[in-house]
Motif scaffolding. Sequence first.
Motif, short mmCIF file in Angstrom:
data_model
loop_
_atom_site.label_atom_id
_atom_site.label_comp_id
_atom_site.label_asym_id
_atom_site.label_seq_id
_atom_site.Cartn_x
_atom_site.Cartn_y
_atom_site.Cartn_z
N GLN A 9 0.84 -1.24 0.31
CA GLN A 9 -0.05 -0.46 0.10
C GLN A 9 0.87 1.01 0.09
OE1 GLN A 9 -2.01 -1.18 3.29
NE2 GLN A 9 -3.65 -1.12 2.57
N ILE A 10 1.98 1.32 0.83
CA ILE A 10 3.08 2.58 0.88
C ILE A 10 3.58 2.27 -0.66
CG2 ILE A 10 4.88 3.20 1.96
CD1 ILE A 10 4.08 1.81 4.68
N SER A 11 3.92 1.35 -1.13
CA SER A 11 4.17 1.25 -2.80
C SER A 11 3.20 2.21 -3.86
CB SER A 11 4.75 0.03 -3.09
OG SER A 11 6.05 -0.55 -2.27
N ALA A 12 1.86 1.83 -3.37
CA ALA A 12 0.72 1.87 -4.74
C ALA A 12 0.96 3.80 -4.07
CB ALA A 12 -0.90 1.22 -4.42
N LEU A 13 0.67 3.84 -2.86
CA LEU A 13 0.76 5.43 -2.90
C LEU A 13 2.04 6.76 -2.76
CD1 LEU A 13 -0.73 5.59 0.86
CD2 LEU A 13 -1.58 6.21 -0.90
N ALA A 14 3.08 5.62 -2.95
CA ALA A 14 3.83 6.38 -3.56
C ALA A 14 3.83 6.75 -5.19
CB ALA A 14 5.49 5.71 -3.71
N LYS A 19 2.77 9.99 -10.11
CA LYS A 19 2.24 10.78 -11.42
C LYS A 19 1.50 12.27 -10.41
CE LYS A 19 0.78 5.82 -12.20
NZ LYS A 19 -0.83 4.31 -12.45
N ALA A 20 0.78 12.15 -9.42
CA ALA A 20 0.40 12.71 -9.13
C ALA A 20 1.18 14.93 -9.34
CB ALA A 20 -0.25 13.40 -7.91
N PHE A 21 2.75 14.46 -8.77
CA PHE A 21 3.52 15.17 -8.62
C PHE A 21 4.24 15.47 -10.01
CE2 PHE A 21 7.99 16.29 -8.68
CZ PHE A 21 8.06 17.74 -8.21
N ASP A 22 3.94 14.98 -11.09
CA ASP A 22 4.66 15.18 -12.42
C ASP A 22 3.61 16.23 -13.32
OD1 ASP A 22 6.95 13.99 -11.77
OD2 ASP A 22 5.97 11.50 -12.97
N VAL A 23 2.22 16.12 -13.10
CA VAL A 23 0.96 17.43 -13.37
C VAL A 23 1.55 18.71 -12.87
CG1 VAL A 23 0.28 15.02 -14.69
CG2 VAL A 23 -0.54 15.94 -12.41
N TRP A 62 6.25 18.08 -1.24
CA TRP A 62 5.54 18.32 -1.37
C TRP A 62 4.31 16.62 -1.65
CZ3 TRP A 62 2.55 14.86 -5.08
CH2 TRP A 62 1.28 15.39 -5.27
N ARG A 63 5.04 15.78 -1.01
CA ARG A 63 4.32 14.86 -0.74
C ARG A 63 3.84 15.26 -0.09
NH1 ARG A 63 4.74 10.89 1.67
NH2 ARG A 63 7.01 11.01 2.35
N ARG A 64 4.58 14.48 1.41
CA ARG A 64 4.19 15.32 3.48
C ARG A 64 3.38 16.44 2.82
NH1 ARG A 64 7.16 13.78 7.16
NH2 ARG A 64 9.15 12.51 5.96
N ASP A 65 2.79 17.45 2.42
CA ASP A 65 2.43 18.49 2.55
C ASP A 65 0.71 18.15 1.89
OD1 ASP A 65 4.01 20.29 3.23
OD2 ASP A 65 3.83 21.16 1.54
N GLU A 66 0.70 17.55 0.59
CA GLU A 66 -0.58 16.41 0.28
C GLU A 66 -1.20 15.14 0.81
OE1 GLU A 66 -2.38 17.98 -2.75
OE2 GLU A 66 -1.06 20.01 -1.99
N THR A 67 -0.10 14.48 1.77
CA THR A 67 -1.22 14.40 2.44
C THR A 67 -1.82 14.40 3.44
OG1 THR A 67 1.01 12.45 2.26
CG2 THR A 67 -0.13 12.29 3.66
N ALA A 68 -0.54 15.41 4.21
CA ALA A 68 -1.05 16.30 5.14
C ALA A 68 -2.44 16.22 5.02
CB ALA A 68 -0.99 17.03 6.17
N ARG A 69 -2.89 17.18 4.01
CA ARG A 69 -3.63 17.94 3.00
C ARG A 69 -5.19 16.93 2.79
NH1 ARG A 69 -1.97 20.98 -0.86
NH2 ARG A 69 -1.49 22.54 0.68
N ALA A 70 -4.54 15.05 2.47
CA ALA A 70 -5.67 14.93 2.21
C ALA A 70 -6.83 14.31 3.40
CB ALA A 70 -4.93 13.58 1.22
N LEU A 71 -5.61 14.22 4.81
CA LEU A 71 -5.97 13.40 5.60
C LEU A 71 -7.72 14.87 6.32
CD1 LEU A 71 -3.19 12.14 6.87
CD2 LEU A 71 -4.79 10.80 6.58
N GLU A 72 -6.75 16.58 6.03
CA GLU A 72 -7.94 16.97 6.10
C GLU A 72 -9.39 17.02 5.69
OE1 GLU A 72 -5.09 20.73 6.25
OE2 GLU A 72 -4.19 20.55 8.58
N ASN A 73 -8.42 17.26 4.70
CA ASN A 73 -9.86 17.56 4.12
C ASN A 73 -10.93 15.99 4.23
OD1 ASN A 73 -9.25 18.99 2.54
ND2 ASN A 73 -8.42 18.21 0.40
N SER A 99 -6.34 12.09 -7.72
CA SER A 99 -7.83 13.40 -8.07
C SER A 99 -6.59 14.58 -9.27
CB SER A 99 -8.51 14.16 -7.20
OG SER A 99 -6.96 14.85 -6.65
N PHE A 100 -5.30 14.13 -9.17
CA PHE A 100 -4.85 14.95 -10.02
C PHE A 100 -4.48 14.85 -11.44
CE2 PHE A 100 -2.71 16.46 -5.13
CZ PHE A 100 -3.25 17.60 -5.44
#
Length: 182
Positions: A9-14, A19-23, A62-73, A99-100
Amino acid sequence: MPQPLTKTQISALAIEARKAFDVQAPEDLEAMREVIAAEREANGDPFACAAAVKESALFEAWRRDETARALENAGRKPTFSFRELTQNDFLFVRAHFVSFFDQGKARKIHDRAVADERKRYLWVIRKECEKTGWMKYPEYPQNICLAQNKCYLEAAHPNQLRRILFTICARAKAKQKTQTQK
């Protein structure tokens, strides 16, 4: 107690995060580079500048910030690390990253996450009702749901179910306390 994520699961999230970072828009990434450089400079790095921020460090921030944002959402306590996520967080974070680059797929993942969370709350509500011996499931929580949320239990959102669970636990505890005082 929720279980931590598996390595798969960690690998899948990474992978989804990359992919999200690249866009991401280049100007957004450059702004983040500036922030990272400013933080490094504030920490005493005499060579801190945006040009010195490697892409791997930029992605990690970026990944750390977006992980926190996902949980807050999702209405959860934010964390920055994939290793601190639980099974209950996985689909919400995955949906956020997807979603990105694929809104339709992200909506399906998010809907599944909400449905899973609803099932967990309903299961716990049922167990708490059974534990009391006097709260009939589903009638008792249904009446609470109608009074609190003006909807049926089947239509309640996970946050509403959480409040119903708190109400049930509080009432059970209050009744138990009055019985022990007699």
